[in-house]
Motif scaffolding. Structure first.
Motif, short mmCIF file in Angstrom:
data_model
loop_
_atom_site.label_atom_id
_atom_site.label_comp_id
_atom_site.label_asym_id
_atom_site.label_seq_id
_atom_site.Cartn_x
_atom_site.Cartn_y
_atom_site.Cartn_z
N GLU A 155 -47.51 34.02 17.59
CA GLU A 155 -46.64 34.76 18.49
C GLU A 155 -45.27 34.10 18.58
O GLU A 155 -44.23 34.79 18.51
CB GLU A 155 -47.27 34.85 19.88
N ASP A 156 -45.24 32.79 18.73
CA ASP A 156 -43.96 32.08 18.81
C ASP A 156 -43.19 32.16 17.50
O ASP A 156 -41.96 32.28 17.49
CB ASP A 156 -44.19 30.62 19.19
N ALA B 218 -44.97 40.01 12.84
CA ALA B 218 -45.71 40.28 14.07
C ALA B 218 -47.07 40.87 13.74
O ALA B 218 -47.23 41.59 12.76
CB ALA B 218 -44.91 41.24 14.96
N ALA C 158 -43.37 34.60 15.33
CA ALA C 158 -42.86 35.97 15.19
C ALA C 158 -41.62 36.18 16.06
O ALA C 158 -40.65 36.83 15.64
CB ALA C 158 -43.95 36.97 15.54
N LYS C 159 -41.64 35.63 17.27
CA LYS C 159 -40.48 35.76 18.16
C LYS C 159 -39.26 35.09 17.57
O LYS C 159 -38.13 35.56 17.76
CB LYS C 159 -40.80 35.16 19.52
N ALA C 160 -39.47 33.98 16.88
CA ALA C 160 -38.35 33.26 16.26
C ALA C 160 -37.92 33.86 14.93
O ALA C 160 -36.96 33.39 14.32
CB ALA C 160 -38.72 31.79 16.08
#
Length: 407
Positions: free
Chosen positions: A225-226, A235, A228-230
């Motif tokens: 998750e982290d 995702a 993908a956010k970066a």
């Protein structure tokens, strides 16, 4: 793709789970220790593959360390050991793996004041018979051949890993006495923050070790998750459950007999296929985006350079127009990149320049005008343009002169 060694598991050993610190230490050290609190003897010698064993912030042996830790705790559900299980990149030679684990253990001592038992374990051999002989210490090889076999992907799974056992209390380096609990690691608020800091420190040190040996590989301990956010992963990635030694052995055994058809095995295969498809699509999109960005950047740079060139040329033209004397004009031309001279060459100078350049007179006929052969016997003169009619037609008139006759 994520490096397979991007893993650091944190496990807390509690008496409420029937755990014994002495038993855990004996297993990771591949040794036999006596638990004086329980009156039992635990042995880990049935398992082979111990590559390194060190104690940090403790002057005695591991058996004394963990018996002291057990006797210090009085509660039935006391936490006696906090264990870190990081994977070690197979790109690192054994000496670099030992250096990495030792340095990280010293950092844990300095940050939290704990004592650490650090053990490095070898990977498992793919052949079951070879693995049994390895555990029994019956592999008939010398140290060099043994290490070569461990790093061989056709013989082992190359799952080098470490077990770092931390005391849950601070230990005095001079007296060896156990002090206060490391509450910062147990607190609901600060505990997760400290665990994240520990993981980040391990990642930083591991990648530094990989860079030191010239390897391009890097580990990443962030969650999917982290990442993908970066923008560093697609995702929707699904994390796989860690199998552990027994479940991994069972899965390998089923693979040998036609594949892991168990429910858990099929689920792992589905997750692996799902993640691989996401990675492939994401990498393709990222490659296309990078190419688009590259073309846009090239076009931007070309536009900026053309604008700069035009602006410079206009400025030079203005300076030349503003010149008041021939000297000022010559100065502008000498500093310019677009003017050769402000003076027009004379015809004589142009002729000299033409001769020096090797210019030739144009031919008086076409290059292929007389290139074909002529048959003189069959040649007929081509009809030319008719001559114009003369304006006066000359006539010859004979005139007799009158006078005396000649005799």
């Amino acid at each position: 793709m994520i490096h397979p060694a991007s893993r650091l598991e944190v496990v807390v050993h509690s008496r409420a789970d029937g755990r014994s610190a002495v038993k855990s230490a004996a297993y990771t050290a591949r040794a036999t220790y006596q638990d004086t609190r329980l009156g039992k003897r635990f042995s880990g010698k049935a398992k082979g593959g111990l590559l390194s064993h060190e104690l940090i912030n403790w002057s005695g042996d591991a058996e004394a360390l963990w018996n002291t830790a057990e006797h210090t705790e009085t509660r039935r559900n006391a936490r006696v050991i906090r264990e870190l299980r990081p994977s070690l990149p197979a790109e690192l030679p054994l000496a670099e793996q030992v250096r990495l684990v030792r340095g990280f253990s010293l950092w844990l001592r300095d940050e939290y004041g704990v004592a650490v038992q650090a053990d490095i374990h070898a990977p498992r051999f793919l052949d079951r018979d070879e693995e049994r002989r390895h555990n029994a210490g019956k592999l008939a090889t010398d140290a060099e051949e043994y290490l070569a076999a461990l790093f061989d992907p056709t013989r082992t799974n190359r799952n080098f890993h470490a077990h770092m056992l931390l005391t849950t209390r601070k230990v005095c380096p001079e007296t060896g006495a156990f002090g206060d609990k490391t509450r910062i690691l147990d607190d609901k608020k600060t505990g997760p923050e400290e665990i994240l800091r520990i993981r980040q420190e391990w990642q930083k040190r591991t990648n530094a070790a990989l860079k030191r040996i010239g390897s391009p590989a890097r580990v990443d301990l962030r969650s999917y998750e982290d990442m993908a956010k970066a923008g560093d992963a697609p995702a929707g990635l699904i994390p796989q459950d860690h199998l552990g030694p027994r479940r991994a052995e069972r899965s390998r055994r089923l693979e040998e007999y036609g594949g892991d058809t168990s429910t858990a095995g099929q689920r792992r295969a589905e997750i692996r296929e799902h993640n691989d498809e996401l990675w492939r699509a994401w990498l393709q999109l990222r490659a296309l985006q990078r190419e688009k960005d590259r073309l846009e950047e090239s076009a931007r740079i070309a536009t900026e350079r053309e604008a700069e060139r035009k602006e410079k040329a206009d400025a030079e033209k203005r300076r030349l127009q503003d010149a008041r004397t021939a000297g000022e004009a010559e100065t502008v031309v000498e500093a310019s990149a677009q003017f050769d001279s402000v003076r027009t060459a004379s015809m004589w100078e142009m002729a000299i320049s033409s001769v020096q350049a090797g210019a030739k007179e144009p031919p008086c006929e076409q290059p292929d005008e007389f290139s074909s052969e002529v048959d003189l016997d069959a040649y007929e003169t081509p009809p030319g343009r008719p001559l114009p009619e003369p304006v006066l037609t000359p006539q010859v008139v004979r005139v007799r002169r009158r006078g005396h006759r000649h005799m």
